[in-house]
Structures are given as C-alpha cells and as structure tokens.
Design a protein around this motif. Sequence first.
Motif, short mmCIF file in Angstrom:
data_model
loop_
_atom_site.label_atom_id
_atom_site.label_comp_id
_atom_site.label_asym_id
_atom_site.label_seq_id
_atom_site.Cartn_x
_atom_site.Cartn_y
_atom_site.Cartn_z
N MET A 58 0.82 -1.21 0.00
CA MET A 58 0.00 0.00 0.00
C MET A 58 0.86 1.26 0.00
O MET A 58 0.56 2.22 -0.71
N ALA A 61 2.40 1.66 -3.45
CA ALA A 61 1.38 2.13 -4.39
C ALA A 61 1.12 3.62 -4.18
O ALA A 61 1.07 4.39 -5.16
N ASP A 62 0.96 4.04 -2.95
CA ASP A 62 0.72 5.46 -2.66
C ASP A 62 1.88 6.32 -3.15
O ASP A 62 1.68 7.39 -3.72
N ILE A 66 -0.63 5.31 -7.36
CA ILE A 66 -1.61 4.35 -7.87
C ILE A 66 -2.49 3.86 -6.74
O ILE A 66 -2.11 3.93 -5.57
N ASP A 67 -3.64 3.36 -7.10
CA ASP A 67 -4.58 2.84 -6.11
C ASP A 67 -4.22 1.40 -5.80
O ASP A 67 -4.17 0.56 -6.71
N VAL A 69 -5.95 -0.85 -4.67
CA VAL A 69 -7.04 -1.72 -5.08
C VAL A 69 -6.84 -2.17 -6.53
O VAL A 69 -7.14 -3.31 -6.88
N ASP A 70 -6.28 -1.30 -7.35
CA ASP A 70 -6.00 -1.68 -8.73
C ASP A 70 -4.97 -2.81 -8.80
O ASP A 70 -5.07 -3.70 -9.64
#
Length: 80
Positions: A58, A61-62, A66-67, A69-70
């Motif tokens: 996470m 991604a942050d 990007i999300d 969840v994707d």
Amino acid sequence: MKKSVFTKKYKKLRELLVQYRDEANVSQVELAKRLGTRQTFISKCELGERRVDVVEMMLIADALGIDPVDVIKELKKVSD
C-alpha cells in the motif's frame, strides 16, 4: 497451501510493482527516497529477495500515485 512467495500471484505482484514504477518514470532510488528507505530495499522487493507485505504494498502504491485496489484487482486475474 504453499508459501505465497512461490506463487504466480506473488510473481505478478513483483512484476506489477516494477511496471507501475517504470510507468511513473520513477527510479528505485527515487522510490526509496519517497518511502524513507534505501534503494536496496526496493531492489530486493522487486527481485523477490524480500517479501512485500500488504502494508508495504500500500505504501509503495501510494508513493507511485496508484490505487492499491488496482494492484489487487490485477492479482485476482492470475490463477495459481
């Protein structure tokens, strides 16, 4: 159940992290700076020498904008 690091999904996770980093035009050094860690941490994660947990995924991604969840949606498409 086999360890997750030996699955197709985990391999895909590593590939996605590299792909998203490349698409964001961010080097391993820059990503490490954003995360407050060393470049070797990023390298080991991408090579599979170090396991990435869900919280780290996470944060990565942050840092790449990007999300998370994707990422998970992409992993759901992979069959083991």
